[in-house]
Design an enzyme around this catalytic site. Sequence first.
Site, PDB file in Angstrom:
ATOM      1  N   ASP A  13       3.879  11.468 -11.018  1.00  0.00           N
ATOM      2  CA  ASP A  13       3.968  11.236  -9.485  1.00  0.00           C
ATOM      3  C   ASP A  13       3.738  12.292  -8.819  1.00  0.00           C
ATOM      4  O   ASP A  13       4.617  12.684  -7.645  1.00  0.00           O
ATOM      5  CB  ASP A  13       5.433  10.519  -9.123  1.00  0.00           C
ATOM      6  CG  ASP A  13       5.602   9.424  -9.736  1.00  0.00           C
ATOM      7  OD1 ASP A  13       4.671   8.660 -10.381  1.00  0.00           O
ATOM      8  OD2 ASP A  13       6.775   8.450  -9.802  1.00  0.00           O
ATOM      9  N   LYS A 111       3.029   2.300 -10.641  1.00  0.00           N
ATOM     10  CA  LYS A 111       4.281   1.582 -10.982  1.00  0.00           C
ATOM     11  C   LYS A 111       5.050   1.287  -9.609  1.00  0.00           C
ATOM     12  O   LYS A 111       4.707   1.946  -8.673  1.00  0.00           O
ATOM     13  CB  LYS A 111       5.117   2.381 -11.815  1.00  0.00           C
ATOM     14  CG  LYS A 111       5.254   3.756 -11.647  1.00  0.00           C
ATOM     15  CD  LYS A 111       5.994   4.607 -12.470  1.00  0.00           C
ATOM     16  CE  LYS A 111       6.362   6.321 -12.067  1.00  0.00           C
ATOM     17  NZ  LYS A 111       7.212   6.361 -11.107  1.00  0.00           N
ATOM     18  N   CYS A 156      12.169   9.955 -11.767  1.00  0.00           N
ATOM     19  CA  CYS A 156      11.101   9.592 -12.735  1.00  0.00           C
ATOM     20  C   CYS A 156      10.794  10.267 -13.777  1.00  0.00           C
ATOM     21  O   CYS A 156      10.481   9.662 -14.916  1.00  0.00           O
ATOM     22  CB  CYS A 156       9.888   9.394 -11.820  1.00  0.00           C
ATOM     23  SG  CYS A 156       9.978   8.164 -10.322  1.00  0.00           S
TER      24      CYS A 156
END
Length: 206
Positions: A13, A111, A156
């Site tokens: 990310d 995601k 994450c």
Amino acid sequence: MAVSFDGALIVVDVQNDFCTGGALAVPGGEEVVEPINSLLGKFAATVFTQDWHPPNHASFASNHSSKTPFDSIELEYGPQVLWPDHCVIGSNGAQFRCDLKDDCADLVIRKGFRPTIDSYSAFFENDRNTPTGLEGYLQTRGIRSVCIVGLALDYCVRFSAVDAATLGFSTTVVECACREIDLDNSGADARSEMRECGIELTGMPI
């Protein structure tokens, strides 16, 4: 445990909305780009993850009356932190940082695109049952070790690392290539949980 360059590098990310000026900026988020770039091309496989939310996502505080960012609610799968709208599908905020060498990715896992389920981990959505397909990809490639970097260490990255270790992958997190939100001591909690799971927290492996 040493980093295995025969394994996979998982870059989590590194997107505009998680860097300075973004909708959900992680302090110093853009600082991970240089160390990550120095690792790219050194592993047998490189996987990037990308938060990819529809505007009506259940994790957005704006979609819940009388709620504000960082409140917590209960969804069908359990407690869920509410976030500012971020990484909306197709938006500039959802794009990878322009100075990140994302053309090195062998695979991009998007995601959080299902409206009713958030997704922190590179391996499973937050219901802990819906897979992203990453485990199967790594198994098909014969990869049994992963090195994880990116944003944010306490969400994450943490969930991805714990899932990797639980699935039997030898797992390392390179701390200098991560930054954290540190919401309610979440940074210390993440490090504690990862160590308990046998995950190595290390500096640059090269």
